[in-house]
Write a protein that holds these residues in place. Structure first.
Motif, PDB file in Angstrom:
ATOM      1  N   PRO A 123       0.824  -1.216   0.000  1.00  0.00           N
ATOM      2  CA  PRO A 123       0.000   0.000   0.000  1.00  0.00           C
ATOM      3  C   PRO A 123       0.860   1.270   0.000  1.00  0.00           C
ATOM      4  O   PRO A 123       1.692   1.458   0.905  1.00  0.00           O
ATOM      5  CB  PRO A 123      -0.808  -0.123   1.294  1.00  0.00           C
ATOM      6  CG  PRO A 123       0.020  -0.985   2.187  1.00  0.00           C
ATOM      7  CD  PRO A 123       0.768  -1.921   1.299  1.00  0.00           C
ATOM      8  N   PHE A 124       0.664   2.117  -0.988  1.00  0.00           N
ATOM      9  CA  PHE A 124       1.349   3.411  -1.065  1.00  0.00           C
ATOM     10  C   PHE A 124       0.328   4.529  -0.864  1.00  0.00           C
ATOM     11  O   PHE A 124      -0.773   4.487  -1.419  1.00  0.00           O
ATOM     12  CB  PHE A 124       2.042   3.576  -2.418  1.00  0.00           C
ATOM     13  CG  PHE A 124       3.383   2.914  -2.505  1.00  0.00           C
ATOM     14  CD1 PHE A 124       4.545   3.666  -2.364  1.00  0.00           C
ATOM     15  CD2 PHE A 124       3.483   1.556  -2.707  1.00  0.00           C
ATOM     16  CE1 PHE A 124       5.787   3.059  -2.439  1.00  0.00           C
ATOM     17  CE2 PHE A 124       4.718   0.939  -2.798  1.00  0.00           C
ATOM     18  CZ  PHE A 124       5.880   1.689  -2.653  1.00  0.00           C
ATOM     19  N   THR A 125       0.725   5.524  -0.098  1.00  0.00           N
ATOM     20  CA  THR A 125      -0.133   6.679   0.157  1.00  0.00           C
ATOM     21  C   THR A 125       0.439   7.901  -0.554  1.00  0.00           C
ATOM     22  O   THR A 125       1.626   8.212  -0.415  1.00  0.00           O
ATOM     23  CB  THR A 125      -0.248   6.961   1.665  1.00  0.00           C
ATOM     24  OG1 THR A 125      -0.741   5.788   2.325  1.00  0.00           O
ATOM     25  CG2 THR A 125      -1.201   8.114   1.924  1.00  0.00           C
ATOM     26  N   PHE A 126      -0.415   8.583  -1.335  1.00  0.00           N
ATOM     27  CA  PHE A 126      -0.017   9.768  -2.092  1.00  0.00           C
ATOM     28  C   PHE A 126      -0.435  11.021  -1.318  1.00  0.00           C
ATOM     29  O   PHE A 126      -1.561  11.109  -0.820  1.00  0.00           O
ATOM     30  CB  PHE A 126      -0.684   9.769  -3.466  1.00  0.00           C
ATOM     31  CG  PHE A 126      -0.117   8.764  -4.424  1.00  0.00           C
ATOM     32  CD1 PHE A 126       0.654   9.171  -5.510  1.00  0.00           C
ATOM     33  CD2 PHE A 126      -0.344   7.405  -4.254  1.00  0.00           C
ATOM     34  CE1 PHE A 126       1.171   8.249  -6.409  1.00  0.00           C
ATOM     35  CE2 PHE A 126       0.173   6.475  -5.134  1.00  0.00           C
ATOM     36  CZ  PHE A 126       0.934   6.901  -6.218  1.00  0.00           C
ATOM     37  N   PHE A 127       0.489  11.990  -1.234  1.00  0.00           N
ATOM     38  CA  PHE A 127       0.234  13.272  -0.570  1.00  0.00           C
ATOM     39  C   PHE A 127       0.606  14.409  -1.507  1.00  0.00           C
ATOM     40  O   PHE A 127       1.561  14.316  -2.285  1.00  0.00           O
ATOM     41  CB  PHE A 127       1.067  13.407   0.705  1.00  0.00           C
ATOM     42  CG  PHE A 127       0.630  12.514   1.833  1.00  0.00           C
ATOM     43  CD1 PHE A 127      -0.345  12.923   2.729  1.00  0.00           C
ATOM     44  CD2 PHE A 127       1.209  11.263   2.005  1.00  0.00           C
ATOM     45  CE1 PHE A 127      -0.734  12.102   3.781  1.00  0.00           C
ATOM     46  CE2 PHE A 127       0.830  10.438   3.047  1.00  0.00           C
ATOM     47  CZ  PHE A 127      -0.148  10.852   3.938  1.00  0.00           C
ATOM     48  N   SER A 128      -0.156  15.511  -1.422  1.00  0.00           N
ATOM     49  CA  SER A 128       0.181  16.752  -2.105  1.00  0.00           C
ATOM     50  C   SER A 128       0.538  17.789  -1.038  1.00  0.00           C
ATOM     51  O   SER A 128      -0.306  18.144  -0.203  1.00  0.00           O
ATOM     52  CB  SER A 128      -1.001  17.244  -2.952  1.00  0.00           C
ATOM     53  OG  SER A 128      -0.703  18.481  -3.549  1.00  0.00           O
ATOM     54  N   CYS A 129       1.796  18.257  -1.072  1.00  0.00           N
ATOM     55  CA  CYS A 129       2.282  19.179  -0.041  1.00  0.00           C
ATOM     56  C   CYS A 129       2.677  20.513  -0.669  1.00  0.00           C
ATOM     57  O   CYS A 129       3.082  20.560  -1.846  1.00  0.00           O
ATOM     58  CB  CYS A 129       3.508  18.581   0.666  1.00  0.00           C
ATOM     59  SG  CYS A 129       3.195  16.955   1.403  1.00  0.00           S
ATOM     60  N   PRO A 130       2.576  21.612   0.086  1.00  0.00           N
ATOM     61  CA  PRO A 130       2.992  22.916  -0.440  1.00  0.00           C
ATOM     62  C   PRO A 130       4.463  22.899  -0.847  1.00  0.00           C
ATOM     63  O   PRO A 130       5.316  22.416  -0.093  1.00  0.00           O
ATOM     64  CB  PRO A 130       2.744  23.871   0.731  1.00  0.00           C
ATOM     65  CG  PRO A 130       1.722  23.173   1.568  1.00  0.00           C
ATOM     66  CD  PRO A 130       1.995  21.714   1.429  1.00  0.00           C
ATOM     67  N   TRP A 158       6.176   3.891   3.692  1.00  0.00           N
ATOM     68  CA  TRP A 158       6.825   3.846   4.997  1.00  0.00           C
ATOM     69  C   TRP A 158       5.872   4.425   6.037  1.00  0.00           C
ATOM     70  O   TRP A 158       5.498   5.599   5.966  1.00  0.00           O
ATOM     71  CB  TRP A 158       8.110   4.641   4.941  1.00  0.00           C
ATOM     72  CG  TRP A 158       9.035   4.393   6.110  1.00  0.00           C
ATOM     73  CD1 TRP A 158       9.034   3.332   6.949  1.00  0.00           C
ATOM     74  CD2 TRP A 158      10.091   5.256   6.539  1.00  0.00           C
ATOM     75  NE1 TRP A 158      10.026   3.449   7.883  1.00  0.00           N
ATOM     76  CE2 TRP A 158      10.704   4.626   7.650  1.00  0.00           C
ATOM     77  CE3 TRP A 158      10.602   6.468   6.094  1.00  0.00           C
ATOM     78  CZ2 TRP A 158      11.786   5.187   8.326  1.00  0.00           C
ATOM     79  CZ3 TRP A 158      11.680   7.019   6.760  1.00  0.00           C
ATOM     80  CH2 TRP A 158      12.270   6.395   7.866  1.00  0.00           C
ATOM     81  N   PRO A 159       5.441   3.660   7.029  1.00  0.00           N
ATOM     82  CA  PRO A 159       4.454   4.158   8.009  1.00  0.00           C
ATOM     83  C   PRO A 159       4.888   5.433   8.708  1.00  0.00           C
ATOM     84  O   PRO A 159       4.056   6.313   8.959  1.00  0.00           O
ATOM     85  CB  PRO A 159       4.321   2.987   8.989  1.00  0.00           C
ATOM     86  CG  PRO A 159       4.688   1.777   8.193  1.00  0.00           C
ATOM     87  CD  PRO A 159       5.763   2.228   7.257  1.00  0.00           C
ATOM     88  N   ILE A 160       6.164   5.562   9.004  1.00  0.00           N
ATOM     89  CA  ILE A 160       6.641   6.769   9.697  1.00  0.00           C
ATOM     90  C   ILE A 160       6.439   8.000   8.814  1.00  0.00           C
ATOM     91  O   ILE A 160       5.990   9.067   9.282  1.00  0.00           O
ATOM     92  CB  ILE A 160       8.125   6.609  10.091  1.00  0.00           C
ATOM     93  CG1 ILE A 160       8.282   5.493  11.127  1.00  0.00           C
ATOM     94  CG2 ILE A 160       8.695   7.921  10.627  1.00  0.00           C
ATOM     95  CD1 ILE A 160       9.712   5.224  11.527  1.00  0.00           C
ATOM     96  N   SER A 166       0.941  13.189   7.232  1.00  0.00           N
ATOM     97  CA  SER A 166      -0.450  13.399   7.663  1.00  0.00           C
ATOM     98  C   SER A 166      -0.553  14.501   8.709  1.00  0.00           C
ATOM     99  O   SER A 166      -1.598  15.157   8.826  1.00  0.00           O
ATOM    100  CB  SER A 166      -1.023  12.090   8.231  1.00  0.00           C
ATOM    101  OG  SER A 166      -1.034  11.083   7.247  1.00  0.00           O
ATOM    102  N   SER A 167       0.520  14.689   9.462  1.00  0.00           N
ATOM    103  CA  SER A 167       0.493  15.705  10.523  1.00  0.00           C
ATOM    104  C   SER A 167       0.908  17.082  10.022  1.00  0.00           C
ATOM    105  O   SER A 167       0.836  18.062  10.772  1.00  0.00           O
ATOM    106  CB  SER A 167       1.423  15.281  11.672  1.00  0.00           C
ATOM    107  OG  SER A 167       2.775  15.253  11.228  1.00  0.00           O
ATOM    108  N   GLN A 168       1.376  17.161   8.757  1.00  0.00           N
ATOM    109  CA  GLN A 168       1.807  18.434   8.203  1.00  0.00           C
ATOM    110  C   GLN A 168       0.695  19.046   7.350  1.00  0.00           C
ATOM    111  O   GLN A 168      -0.434  18.532   7.288  1.00  0.00           O
ATOM    112  CB  GLN A 168       3.081  18.218   7.354  1.00  0.00           C
ATOM    113  CG  GLN A 168       4.241  17.604   8.119  1.00  0.00           C
ATOM    114  CD  GLN A 168       4.671  18.459   9.299  1.00  0.00           C
ATOM    115  OE1 GLN A 168       4.883  19.673   9.175  1.00  0.00           O
ATOM    116  NE2 GLN A 168       4.783  17.818  10.462  1.00  0.00           N
ATOM    117  N   SER A 169       1.044  20.129   6.679  1.00  0.00           N
ATOM    118  CA  SER A 169       0.059  20.829   5.840  1.00  0.00           C
ATOM    119  C   SER A 169      -0.051  20.174   4.470  1.00  0.00           C
ATOM    120  O   SER A 169      -0.002  20.833   3.433  1.00  0.00           O
ATOM    121  CB  SER A 169       0.464  22.303   5.687  1.00  0.00           C
ATOM    122  OG  SER A 169       1.794  22.399   5.189  1.00  0.00           O
ATOM    123  N   CYS A 170      -0.164  18.860   4.464  1.00  0.00           N
ATOM    124  CA  CYS A 170      -0.241  18.087   3.218  1.00  0.00           C
ATOM    125  C   CYS A 170      -1.649  17.530   3.050  1.00  0.00           C
ATOM    126  O   CYS A 170      -2.314  17.179   4.033  1.00  0.00           O
ATOM    127  CB  CYS A 170       0.770  16.934   3.214  1.00  0.00           C
ATOM    128  SG  CYS A 170       2.502  17.474   3.274  1.00  0.00           S
TER     129      CYS A 170
END
Length: 375
Positions: A123-130, A158-160, A166-170
């Motif tokens: 499982p891969f998680t995709f994030f969009s960050c500033p 990577w879970p970490i 998830s805790s950032q502005s992403c």
């Protein structure tokens, strides 16, 4: 009338054989361009090979489009992918995005209506960050084809890293199951990041054993989905002869070893007798010579062997003691193979393997107990 019927029957038989020969002859290997993978059963190159040369529509390949002469596969609901590698022995295919943005294709990947599945899935998680916050995420590799001047896209398993982003502005885009090649997990620094390709496998048709033997896998007939293995080179020594040679070489060795043991035993016994003489009356006692050994167990008769139960292996390949390979030929069991089980000790083997073994040596190859003694 009867003569005419026979002539007609022979003509039809000859015609069917001619058609079958012609069909087989046209199923030659094909390739789109130099350096591309060779295409053969279960795949077929639609512009070069007839439909009967492939297993089903799901294995149809083309030579691309828009002037790009690359081997291409079309996956329903997911579009076209270039085929980089076809590993027939491992039943795996390596695919990539012709537009060089595989992560974008992964977000829409759907293998439901295909004969393929992931070799290994993570499982891969995709994030969009500033983009302005990018220096804080320097340990992650950005996906440039999905990023722009305002946002940078990352994908990680990577879970970490997932918890950190998830805790950032992403913004979380999506979590998807990605087919990967499991050995890449051992590569330092890239264990949890997307690679440049996808590894897919297929379960049907099962041609793995045929390919490993150097044979040619294909359909048994145009009207059947059953496969056969042809042109497989025969071993230099047939399996039955290999058993005979192994056992024939083992028996003389056993006899020689037994002779040496007897010689040493007699020497020690003679030495002990010289130190401690035994009265003459005891020497004539038959009980003093009761030490005997049955050094060889002959093979079993055919009726005894046939009385042992047979098992047709299911899709789960579950057996007692979690056996996965035949201890005689060392080949991995495959579904629908016929095994034979030795009663009470419950050890299983390929039926033809254990039949030949027990004809020459009446002991279980695993526990070395005699089935007759067990019964």
């Amino acid at each position: 009338m009867e003569f005419t019927t026979k002539i007609t029957t022979l003509s039809l038989l000859f015609l069917s054989l001619l058609i079958l020969t012609t069909t087989t002859a046209t199923c030659t290997n094909a390739v789109c361009r130099r350096g591309d993978p060779t295409v053969r059963f279960p795949f077929r190159l639609s512009s070069h090979q007839p439909e009967s040369c492939g297993y089903s529509k799901g294995f149809d390949l083309t030579c691309g489009n828009n002037g790009v002469n690359r081997t291409t596969i079309t996956l329903p609901f997911s579009g076209n992918f270039t085929v980089e590698v076809i590993d027939y022995a491992a039943q795996a295919i390596l695919i990539n995005d012709p537009n060089k943005c595989l992560p974008e294709r992964i977000l829409m990947l759907n293998l439901t209506s295909t004969p393929f599945s992931g070799v290994d899935v993570r499982p891969f998680t995709f994030f969009s960050c500033p983009t302005s916050d990018y220096p804080r995420f320097g340990q992650l590799t950005p996906i440039t084809c999905l990023s722009d001047k305002n946002s940078t896209v990352f994908a990680t398993a990577w879970p970490i890293s997932v918890n950190y982003l998830s805790s950032q502005s992403c913004r979380l885009i999506k979590t998807v199951e990605v087919p990967v090649h499991w050995p890449s997990y051992e590569q330092a620094g890239s264990s949890w990041e997307l690679t440049d390709n996808l590894w897919l496998t297929w379960r049907v048709p099962r041609c793995r054993r045929c390919e490993r033997r150097g044979g040619k896998c294909g359909l048994k007939s145009n009207s059947s989905s059953e496969t056969i293995c042809s042109d497989a080179p025969k071993p230099a020594i047939p399996r039955r002869d290999q058993y005979a040679i192994a056992i024939g070489a083992g028996i003389p060795g056993t006899l020689i070893l037994f002779g040496l043991v007897c010689l040493v035993y007699n020497r020690i016994s003679a030495f002990i007798k010289r130190l401690h003489p035994v009265p003459h009356s005891e020497n004539n006692n038959p009980q003093a010579h009761s030490l005997q050994s049955n050094i060889m167990i002959m093979g079993l008769d055919v009726s005894t062997i046939e009385s042992y139960p047979k098992i047709v292996l299911g899709e789960s390949k579950r057996l007692p003691e979690n056996d996965v390979t035949c201890a005689i030929c060392l080949s991995e069991y495959e579904p629908k193979e016929t095994l034979r089980k030795i009663p009470l000790c419950q050890h299983c083997f390929h039926a033809d393997c254990i039949d030949e073994w027990l004809k020459l040596n009446g002991t279980c190859p695993v526990c070395r107990n005699s089935p007759e003694q067990i019964l």
